[in-house]
Design a protein around this motif. Structure first.
Motif, PDB file in Angstrom:
ATOM      1  N   ILE A 179      -8.607   4.270   5.867  1.00 16.62           N
ATOM      2  CA  ILE A 179      -9.231   2.776   5.153  1.00 16.62           C
ATOM      3  C   ILE A 179     -11.107   2.633   5.800  1.00 16.62           C
ATOM      4  N   ALA A 180     -11.929   2.479   4.585  1.00 15.03           N
ATOM      5  CA  ALA A 180     -12.530   2.348   5.207  1.00 15.03           C
ATOM      6  C   ALA A 180     -13.310   0.963   4.913  1.00 15.03           C
ATOM      7  N   SER A 181     -14.250   0.691   5.504  1.00 21.98           N
ATOM      8  CA  SER A 181     -14.951  -0.404   6.000  1.00 21.98           C
ATOM      9  C   SER A 181     -16.429  -0.337   5.579  1.00 21.98           C
ATOM     10  N   LEU A 182     -16.985  -0.906   5.548  1.00 25.07           N
ATOM     11  CA  LEU A 182     -18.781  -2.224   6.151  1.00 25.07           C
ATOM     12  C   LEU A 182     -18.674  -2.689   7.833  1.00 25.07           C
ATOM     13  N   THR A 183     -17.813  -3.357   7.875  1.00 22.85           N
ATOM     14  CA  THR A 183     -17.589  -4.071   8.514  1.00 22.85           C
ATOM     15  C   THR A 183     -16.499  -4.320  10.107  1.00 22.85           C
ATOM     16  N   THR A 184     -15.971  -3.069   9.896  1.00 22.46           N
ATOM     17  CA  THR A 184     -15.061  -2.178  11.367  1.00 22.46           C
ATOM     18  C   THR A 184     -16.058  -0.779  12.283  1.00 22.46           C
ATOM     19  N   THR A 185     -16.491  -2.117  13.125  1.00 28.48           N
ATOM     20  CA  THR A 185     -17.767  -1.233  14.833  1.00 28.48           C
ATOM     21  C   THR A 185     -17.126  -0.687  15.596  1.00 28.48           C
TER      22      THR A 185
ATOM     23  N   ILE B 195       0.827  -1.042  -0.099  1.00 27.26           N
ATOM     24  CA  ILE B 195       0.092  -0.351   0.282  1.00 27.26           C
ATOM     25  C   ILE B 195       1.537   1.379  -0.118  1.00 27.26           C
ATOM     26  N   LYS B 196       2.306   1.080   0.556  1.00 28.62           N
ATOM     27  CA  LYS B 196       2.793   2.146   0.794  1.00 28.62           C
ATOM     28  C   LYS B 196       3.501   2.577  -0.457  1.00 28.62           C
ATOM     29  N   ARG B 197       3.797   1.574  -1.434  1.00 22.88           N
ATOM     30  CA  ARG B 197       4.699   1.722  -2.401  1.00 22.88           C
ATOM     31  C   ARG B 197       3.287   2.403  -3.681  1.00 22.88           C
ATOM     32  N   VAL B 198       1.784   1.942  -3.565  1.00 22.76           N
ATOM     33  CA  VAL B 198       1.150   2.159  -4.790  1.00 22.76           C
ATOM     34  C   VAL B 198       0.527   2.886  -4.294  1.00 22.76           C
ATOM     35  N   ARG B 199       0.468   3.886  -3.184  1.00 24.09           N
ATOM     36  CA  ARG B 199       0.035   4.713  -2.063  1.00 24.09           C
ATOM     37  C   ARG B 199      -1.561   5.080  -3.005  1.00 24.09           C
ATOM     38  N   PRO B 200      -2.167   4.129  -2.605  1.00 25.52           N
ATOM     39  CA  PRO B 200      -4.070   4.583  -3.184  1.00 25.52           C
ATOM     40  C   PRO B 200      -4.224   6.110  -2.189  1.00 25.52           C
ATOM     41  N   ASP B 201      -5.864   6.592  -2.857  1.00 29.58           N
ATOM     42  CA  ASP B 201      -5.969   7.787  -2.630  1.00 29.58           C
ATOM     43  C   ASP B 201      -6.844   6.945  -0.781  1.00 29.58           C
ATOM     44  N   VAL B 202      -7.141   5.189  -0.998  1.00 24.05           N
ATOM     45  CA  VAL B 202      -8.559   4.716   0.022  1.00 24.05           C
ATOM     46  C   VAL B 202      -7.699   3.404   0.648  1.00 24.05           C
ATOM     47  N   ILE B 203      -8.116   2.652   1.156  1.00 21.47           N
ATOM     48  CA  ILE B 203      -8.037   0.973   1.265  1.00 21.47           C
ATOM     49  C   ILE B 203      -9.433   1.128   1.869  1.00 21.47           C
ATOM     50  N   PHE B 204      -9.727   0.019   1.075  1.00 22.75           N
ATOM     51  CA  PHE B 204     -10.791  -0.671   1.004  1.00 22.75           C
ATOM     52  C   PHE B 204     -11.065  -2.027   1.877  1.00 22.75           C
ATOM     53  N   SER B 205     -11.697  -1.553   3.058  1.00 17.55           N
ATOM     54  CA  SER B 205     -11.185  -2.956   3.878  1.00 17.55           C
ATOM     55  C   SER B 205     -12.189  -4.015   3.941  1.00 17.55           C
ATOM     56  N   THR B 206     -12.105  -5.222   3.943  1.00 16.36           N
ATOM     57  CA  THR B 206     -13.400  -5.692   3.771  1.00 16.36           C
ATOM     58  C   THR B 206     -12.743  -7.178   5.107  1.00 16.36           C
ATOM     59  N   VAL B 207     -12.240  -7.261   5.510  1.00 14.03           N
ATOM     60  CA  VAL B 207     -11.119  -7.868   6.734  1.00 14.03           C
ATOM     61  C   VAL B 207     -12.168  -8.241   7.825  1.00 14.03           C
ATOM     62  N   VAL B 208     -12.434  -9.088   8.181  1.00 14.45           N
ATOM     63  CA  VAL B 208     -13.836  -9.249   9.411  1.00 14.45           C
ATOM     64  C   VAL B 208     -12.915 -10.038  10.356  1.00 14.45           C
ATOM     65  N   GLY B 209     -13.263  -9.712  11.975  1.00 17.49           N
ATOM     66  CA  GLY B 209     -13.466 -10.541  13.398  1.00 17.49           C
ATOM     67  C   GLY B 209     -11.901 -10.395  13.980  1.00 17.49           C
ATOM     68  N   GLU B 210     -10.922 -10.341  13.923  1.00 13.08           N
ATOM     69  CA  GLU B 210      -9.752 -10.710  14.630  1.00 13.08           C
ATOM     70  C   GLU B 210      -8.895  -9.384  14.019  1.00 13.08           C
ATOM     71  N   GLY B 211      -8.277 -10.338  12.706  1.00 11.10           N
ATOM     72  CA  GLY B 211      -7.890  -9.461  11.752  1.00 11.10           C
ATOM     73  C   GLY B 211      -8.189  -7.937  11.526  1.00 11.10           C
ATOM     74  N   THR B 212      -9.215  -7.845  11.537  1.00 17.29           N
ATOM     75  CA  THR B 212      -9.370  -6.293  11.359  1.00 17.29           C
ATOM     76  C   THR B 212      -8.906  -5.270  12.567  1.00 17.29           C
ATOM     77  N   VAL B 213      -8.402  -6.058  13.264  1.00 20.39           N
ATOM     78  CA  VAL B 213      -7.549  -5.692  14.699  1.00 20.39           C
ATOM     79  C   VAL B 213      -5.639  -5.310  13.810  1.00 20.39           C
ATOM     80  N   PHE B 214      -5.724  -6.473  14.099  1.00 21.75           N
ATOM     81  CA  PHE B 214      -4.501  -6.502  13.277  1.00 21.75           C
ATOM     82  C   PHE B 214      -4.165  -5.130  11.738  1.00 21.75           C
ATOM     83  N   LEU B 215      -4.985  -5.706  10.859  1.00 20.11           N
ATOM     84  CA  LEU B 215      -4.942  -4.896  10.034  1.00 20.11           C
ATOM     85  C   LEU B 215      -4.569  -3.095  10.102  1.00 20.11           C
ATOM     86  N   TYR B 216      -5.682  -2.844  11.360  1.00 19.37           N
ATOM     87  CA  TYR B 216      -5.603  -1.448  11.364  1.00 19.37           C
ATOM     88  C   TYR B 216      -4.134  -0.979  12.300  1.00 19.37           C
ATOM     89  N   GLN B 217      -4.071  -2.033  13.067  1.00 24.63           N
ATOM     90  CA  GLN B 217      -2.594  -1.799  13.983  1.00 24.63           C
ATOM     91  C   GLN B 217      -1.121  -1.893  13.226  1.00 24.63           C
TER      92      GLN B 217
END
Ligand code: ACM
Length: 406
Positions: free
Chosen positions: A255-261, A219-241
């Motif tokens: 990071i934009a998501s429909l599953t991060t509450t 992601i750092k290499r590609v430099r997108p405008d937005v990261i759209f995450s569909t990671v669920v459960g405990e994996g969400t915690v690890f992605l954001y960390q």
């Protein structure tokens, strides 16, 4: 109504009515409780969110019983913990219906667990109440869908992200049906609005922190405008960390998501979640007396530090909506109950909701929030009214179908 004519005229499909079983036994008093199934994972990698769905269900059951039950009869849950194993949901659904003689089940977060329960409730003519956002493109007469479909979250999120951050999206998801299909929808929305997908990666549902490190480097290499995450459960915690660890800035590339509450934000740390974006029907901070009462009761029951979230809220209101319909028909027979559920409205914490008889999905509110330092979401836009459920995106492009967002 799409499913109204689905009467039980097939002798191979039993009418699995607990009430029917009770009535066939003349010695059984009519004050016997209503037995209902509950299937949420309280252990394993999905428990970070499914425990809150269990709590939302439990709170609503307790409230119904404290108010005298349904037609004077108590609700009694028969609950199993599938341990975050999708196949186990199918196994327990069968046990609930065949051995425990339960016809109505409240449960499931992941679409793979719903897909495991689907053949069971369809074959045995039960009713699954599913309180989780999902990818859409499904309608079963044996499921009441009370979480958001893509037209109630993805559409508004895509519009907001493109207007606010830019058009180049990087997709990262857990590897199962919901992320793949949700990304398919998001890709279509992006393409038809001049945006593009500049990266797409999937991780195992059991992914740990180190599995996200190479993705964050990409992601750092590609430099997108937005990261759209569909990671669920405990994996969400690890992605954001992992994101926070390399010093990326959510103000620039959220990071934009429909599953991060609120539940996942609490697990990752409020500082880690701050600035990221979620689209949901409900956040704890929604204004209104129904939500104030819900939040107060939830905290009193489960702890002042615990937040409500969209999945707990859907679990809560769907149980109340079920009890309201059951009170009218006094029967757990699937056809009888379903025909009353269709068109039923409820003053939910998110606002008024209605089960749409066209599809068995629920008309819900659309909101977009940005997480703040207190682990709550500041609402940056919301629909003016409930948005009609359109799980097959039939009305996509027609403003009246998608609902207006302020
Ligand atoms: C999901 O799997 N429906 C989030």
């Amino acid at each position: 109504m799409l499913f109204e004519s689905n009467k039980n005229n097939n002798p191979s499909r039993p009418s699995n009515s607990v009430e029917g079983l009770i009535m066939s036994n003349p010695t059984q008093a009519t004050s016997a409780p209503w037995r209902i199934g509950v299937l949420f994972s309280r252990t394993g990698f999905m428990s970070v969110i499914e425990e809150t769905q269990y709590q939302g269900t439990q709170l609503a059951i307790e409230e119904v019983n404290e108010a005298g039950g349904v037609c004077g009869r108590e609700l009694v849950p028969v609950a199993y913990d599938p341990g975050s194993d999708s196949a186990a949901y199918g196994h327990y659904a069968k046990r609930l219906m065949v051995e425990d003689q339960v016809s109505t089940i409240f449960g499931c977060y992941t679409s793979s667990s719903r897909k495991a329960v689907l053949p069971v409730v369809e074959r045995l003519n039960g009713l699954l109440w599913y309180p989780t956002l999902y990818e859409g493109f499904e309608a079963s007469p044996n499921v009441i869908y009370t979480g958001a479909s893509p037209n109630q979250n993805s559409l508004a999120l895509c519009r907001y992200l493109m207007d606010t951050f830019g058009t180049r999206f990087y997709f990262v998801g857990s590897d199962y049906i919901y992320p793949r299909e949700s990304n398919r929808v998001m890709r279509e929305l992006l393409k038809s609005n001049g945006g593009s997908v500049v990266g797409e990666r999937y991780v195992n549902v059991y992914a740990r922190w180190q599995d996200f490190v190479p993705i964050i480097q990409d992601i750092k290499r590609v430099r997108p405008d937005v990261i759209f995450s569909t990671v669920v459960g405990e994996g969400t915690v690890f992605l954001y960390q992992a994101y926070a660890n390399v010093g990326l800035d959510p103000k620039q590339v959220p990071i934009a998501s429909l599953t991060t509450t609120e539940a996942e934000i609490a697990a990752m740390g409020f500082d880690v979640g701050e600035g990221h974006v979620t689209a949901a029907s409900y956040f704890q901070g929604v204004e209104g007396s129904a939500n104030n009462a819900f939040v107060q009761r939830f905290k009193k029951r489960f702890g002042a530090d615990i937040s409500t979230n969209m999945c707990a809220e859907a679990s809560y209101f769907q149980l109340h909506l079920f009890a309201k319909a059951l009170e009218q028909v006094n029967s757990l027979d699937t056809e009888v109950l379903r025909s009353m559920v269709f068109g039923t409205s409820f003053d939910a914490p998110q606002g008024a909701v209605t089960v749409n008889p066209m599809s068995g999905h629920t008309d819900l509110w659309t909101r977009i929030g940005r997480a703040n330092r207190q682990g709550q979401f500041d609402v940056v836009s919301q629909s003016k009214e409930p948005v009609h459920a359109d799980p097959f995106l039939i009305g996509y492009g027609r403003a009246t179908q998608t609902g207006s967002v302020q």
